[in-house]
Design a protein around this motif. Sequence first.
Motif, mmCIF file in Angstrom:
data_model
loop_
_atom_site.group_PDB
_atom_site.id
_atom_site.type_symbol
_atom_site.label_atom_id
_atom_site.label_comp_id
_atom_site.label_asym_id
_atom_site.label_seq_id
_atom_site.Cartn_x
_atom_site.Cartn_y
_atom_site.Cartn_z
ATOM 1 N N CYS A 103 58.694 47.441 62.831
ATOM 2 C CA CYS A 103 58.428 47.164 64.247
ATOM 3 C C CYS A 103 57.829 48.400 64.912
ATOM 4 O O CYS A 103 58.279 49.518 64.662
ATOM 5 C CB CYS A 103 59.740 46.796 64.942
ATOM 6 S SG CYS A 103 59.570 46.558 66.726
ATOM 7 N N VAL A 104 56.815 48.194 65.744
ATOM 8 C CA VAL A 104 56.239 49.285 66.540
ATOM 9 C C VAL A 104 56.458 48.932 68.008
ATOM 10 O O VAL A 104 55.818 48.012 68.530
ATOM 11 C CB VAL A 104 54.723 49.454 66.267
ATOM 12 C CG1 VAL A 104 54.139 50.570 67.147
ATOM 13 C CG2 VAL A 104 54.462 49.749 64.797
ATOM 14 N N THR A 105 57.374 49.648 68.681
ATOM 15 C CA THR A 105 57.510 49.409 70.126
ATOM 16 C C THR A 105 56.363 50.144 70.811
ATOM 17 O O THR A 105 55.956 51.213 70.359
ATOM 18 C CB THR A 105 58.866 49.901 70.687
ATOM 19 O OG1 THR A 105 58.854 51.328 70.748
ATOM 20 C CG2 THR A 105 60.044 49.396 69.863
ATOM 21 N N GLY A 106 55.831 49.547 71.873
ATOM 22 C CA GLY A 106 54.672 50.159 72.521
ATOM 23 C C GLY A 106 53.426 50.005 71.659
ATOM 24 O O GLY A 106 52.514 50.835 71.709
ATOM 25 N N GLY A 107 53.380 48.926 70.882
ATOM 26 C CA GLY A 107 52.249 48.697 69.975
ATOM 27 C C GLY A 107 50.938 48.500 70.710
ATOM 28 O O GLY A 107 49.868 48.753 70.160
ATOM 29 N N SER A 108 51.007 48.067 71.967
ATOM 30 C CA SER A 108 49.778 47.842 72.742
ATOM 31 C C SER A 108 49.134 49.137 73.228
ATOM 32 O O SER A 108 47.963 49.152 73.594
ATOM 33 C CB SER A 108 50.099 46.964 73.965
ATOM 34 O OG SER A 108 51.231 47.493 74.647
ATOM 35 N N GLY A 109 49.889 50.235 73.244
ATOM 36 C CA GLY A 109 49.392 51.486 73.826
ATOM 37 C C GLY A 109 48.344 52.175 72.961
ATOM 38 O O GLY A 109 48.008 51.711 71.865
#
Length: 323
Positions: free
Chosen positions: A9-15
């Motif tokens: 999982c990558v949190t902040g994947g949109s950044g």
Amino acid sequence: MAREGEVVCVTGGSGCIGSWLVRLLLDRGYSVHATVQDLKDESETKHLEALEGAEARLRLFQIDLLNYASILTAVSGCAGVFHLASPCIVDEVLEPEKQLLDPAIKGTLNVLTAAKEAGVSRVVVTSSISAIIPSPNWPADIVKSEDCWTDIEYCKQKGLWYSLSKTLAEKAAWDFAKEKGLDVVVVNPGTVMGPVIPPRLNASMLMLVRILQGCTETYENFFMGSVHFKDVALAHILVYENKSASGRHLCVEAISHYGDFVAKVAEIYPEYEVKRLPKDTQPELLRTKDGSKKLMDLGLQFIPMEQIIKEAVESLKSRGFIS
Ligand SMILES: NC(=O)c1ccc[n+]([C@@H]2O[C@H](COP(=O)([O-])OP(=O)(O)OC[C@H]3O[C@@H](n4cnc5c(N)ncnc54)[C@H](OP(=O)(O)O)[C@@H]3O)[C@@H](O)[C@H]2O)c1
């Protein structure tokens, strides 16, 4: 070792950094759960869905760092978590708790708690050089390193809320790891730049835009060196895959002063009205080429400052952020 098909999982994947990390993870065969704040907002999702491998191996999740249930859903079924999501505001902050401290600190604890509950084996936390400097009491003759921590009282006095948020969030992560026995490893990037994947700029790319526009703002408290988006993403993957990696990892192509960076932009791009700064903008910061020795020892060969600047500026031009 890259593990084909492993779910992370990558949190902040949109950044800006998150998108690069999602791209490299997909390239290496991982399946990725990337989090965004609003699934209905195409400016957060479209660039991720367009990545190679996304159709088959990318799932998007909507999370709020203060909503535990949303985070647990995103990390469930994952072997690893990369925790990047955190607000990044270095300009005027009117409500520090609400805008920065709560999402950074409580958000990190929510992600780590969810990772523990979901049985995740390793969490990579994205901290910052803002958890290393400003550190005015560090000995003047010793190069700043992973052993150096930002001075919390100094940040409170000066209203450096972003630095405070990153420092307290990282400290909370280490306390949690120790108390609950979770495997945590940390990357501390410098000022991250390069080709932009999302349709929006992050704070460090906006800083470069301001330099090109001739602004004379000083970012001394927020600068310890630059680093390419790709290298920061690679650093995250290296410390995740390398089980011997532990502790903090300073991630800069070299330790340098903000004035060095501005001078290099001015030298490469004389057509812009870049205002040079005094030679030593950060007299307390000793320069060194191998500040990120821990990551170099893991095999990371850093892209040099000149190439970072060129790729970042050309991306700003081609994407229409500057003319
Ligand atoms: N840029 C740098 O030079 C630099 C240097 C050192 C460390 N870092 C760290 O690197 C990480 C990523 O930064 P970035 O430069 O890529 O910034 P960015 O482009 O602004 O990305 C920040 C990410 O965090 C998400 N986010 C922010 N607040 C959130 C909340 N309350 N709930 C859920 N998600 C939230 C954003 O989601 P949305 O897209 O939906 O808004 C976005 O995906 C941060 O932890 C930052 O502190 C950055």
